[in-house]
Design an enzyme around this catalytic site. Structure first.
Site, PDB file in Angstrom:
ATOM      1  CG  LEU A 164      21.907  37.921 -12.812  1.00 55.60           C
ATOM      2  CD1 LEU A 164      22.406  36.570 -13.314  1.00 55.60           C
ATOM      3  CD2 LEU A 164      23.044  38.934 -12.797  1.00 55.60           C
ATOM      4  CE1 TYR A 211      29.021  28.816 -16.655  1.00 57.26           C
ATOM      5  CE2 TYR A 211      31.023  27.613 -17.192  1.00 57.26           C
ATOM      6  CZ  TYR A 211      30.361  28.530 -16.423  1.00 57.26           C
ATOM      7  OH  TYR A 211      31.029  29.208 -15.428  1.00 57.26           O
ATOM      8  CE  LYS A 249      31.608  32.987 -16.616  1.00 55.38           C
ATOM      9  NZ  LYS A 249      30.992  33.747 -15.497  1.00 55.38           N
ATOM     10  CG  PHE A 266      38.451  18.446 -14.907  1.00 59.99           C
ATOM     11  CD1 PHE A 266      37.344  19.115 -15.406  1.00 59.99           C
ATOM     12  CD2 PHE A 266      38.453  17.060 -14.911  1.00 59.99           C
ATOM     13  CE1 PHE A 266      36.252  18.406 -15.900  1.00 59.99           C
ATOM     14  CE2 PHE A 266      37.371  16.346 -15.396  1.00 59.99           C
ATOM     15  CZ  PHE A 266      36.264  17.022 -15.889  1.00 59.99           C
TER      16      PHE A 266
END
Length: 356
Positions: free
Chosen positions: A68, A167, A171, A232
């Site tokens: 990456l 995180y 994103k 969730f």
């Protein structure tokens, strides 16, 4: 709306990942020539499941090494491809040591390197970006600031930082960067998919996705005395792969698409598991108090500030756009949970219930 297949191969970055493996399978079933990038094409532990898929499908598979952080890594794998699926991105939620090094830099640099390669590749016509619902919200408490009872594609995560939900921050930054790059050119278009917590059976026995770790928690008894009051938004890995395929092959697709079936608490998930696998497994029967959950959160690598903004808050998403624009239908969350746990049980990753 009838999806159609464009000419040319399809590139899948991070092709041996949890979601990407299912996507590779679906593309091979649709007779695509698939170019999949991985860290090491010669590591059978990470790629054997992909080569096995190719034997049983009409499409062809070629594996390429790619990093990456290497700006030139994707030019060769992308050559002649009309479709690019950018799924590769670090997924570390627990115990992040260095947010900038481990999450933010590889996510943003990887996105830039893949899309700049698309700019250099004349054959590319569409890019499908694997984003996340974490680019839409940072914490469940964010919902209280909205004039609606659920998040949709118009919302952006504005509360995550490198020191709070890194995180989610990675994103968000990478999706915003992707849209900036896409809007500066006109040869290829971009469609984003934003899946929730991905559950369901994996194609590789070595995947360590967050959903797998959660299912292991249920099996190893971590929640035997009760589960935190956390909710969730769940989606099946097979439906996420289907969402990517439809985002690529539906000519009129554009913009962002939330991929979520339904929301469940950990206790509700435990109830589903207990109803199917019986009461001898250490599945949770009740929620622990928020105070106890706050005290225990650091042991799981979860800062108390994060726990405080998610414990006890509802989490709801509007998936209307994916159902209408992409024609998506979703498996019930219970099916994903049961299928996922059954796979772990069959693989011996969780033990059978103790005999009384």
């Amino acid at each position: 709306m009838t999806p159609r297949q464009p000419p040319g191969p399809a590139l899948v970055t991070g092709g041996n990942g949890y979601v990407a493996s299912w996507l590779v399978k679906r593309l091979l079933e649709h007779s695509f020539d698939v170019h999949a990038t991985v860290r090491d094409p010669h590591d059978p532990r990470k790629t054997a499941h992909l080569t096995a898929l190719a034997h049983d499908c009409p499409g062809t598979l070629s594996l390429f090494r790619a990093d990456l952080l290497d700006p030139a890594a994707f030019d060769h794998p992308m050559a002649d491809c009309s479709l690019v699926f950018h799924t590769a991105s670090p997924l570390i939620v627990r115990d992040v040591e260095d947010p900038l090094r481990d999450l933010i830099e590889p996510a943003t640099a990887g996105t830039r390197n893949v899309l700049e390669a698309a700019n250099r590749t004349p054959s590319v016509r569409r890019v499908v970006l694997t984003s996340s619902i974490t680019a839409i919200y940072g914490d469940a408490a964010d919902l209280e600031q909205l004039d609606t009872d659920r998040f949709d594609e118009s919302h952006w995560n504005a509360t995550s930082r490198d020191d709070h939900q890194p995180y989610s921050y990675s994103k968000t930054l990478s999706e915003r960067l992707a849209w900036e790059i896409a809007e500066k050119q006109s040869r290829w278009d971009m469609v984003a998919v934003n899946p929730g917590l991905v559950l369901g059976p994996g194609l590789s026995p070595h995947t360590r996705a967050e959903g797998v770790l959660m299912m292991l928690d249920f099996g190893n008894g971590y929640y035997r005395f009760g589960a935190p009051e956390l909710e969730f938004a769940i989606v099946d890995v097979r439906d996420v792969a289907e969402g990517h395929l439809r985002a690529a092959l539906t000519p009129e697709a554009s913009g962002r698409h939330i991929l979520v079936s339904e929301s469940m608490t950990l206790v509700e998930m435990g109830k589903v598991l207990r109803g199917h696998f019986g009461g001898d497994f250490p599945f949770p029967h009740k929620a622990v108090s928020n105070l106890a959950a706050l005290m225990l959160a650091p042991r799981r690598g979860i800062p108390q500030a994060v726990a405080r903004r998610n414990l006890g808050y509802p989490l709801r998403f509007d998936n209307t756009r994916s159902r209408t624009a992409l024609g998506m239908t979703y498996r019930p969350a219970a099916e994903s949970i049961v299928d996922h746990f059954q796979q772990l049980l069959d693989a011996g990753l969780v033990g059978p219930p103790a005999r009384k």
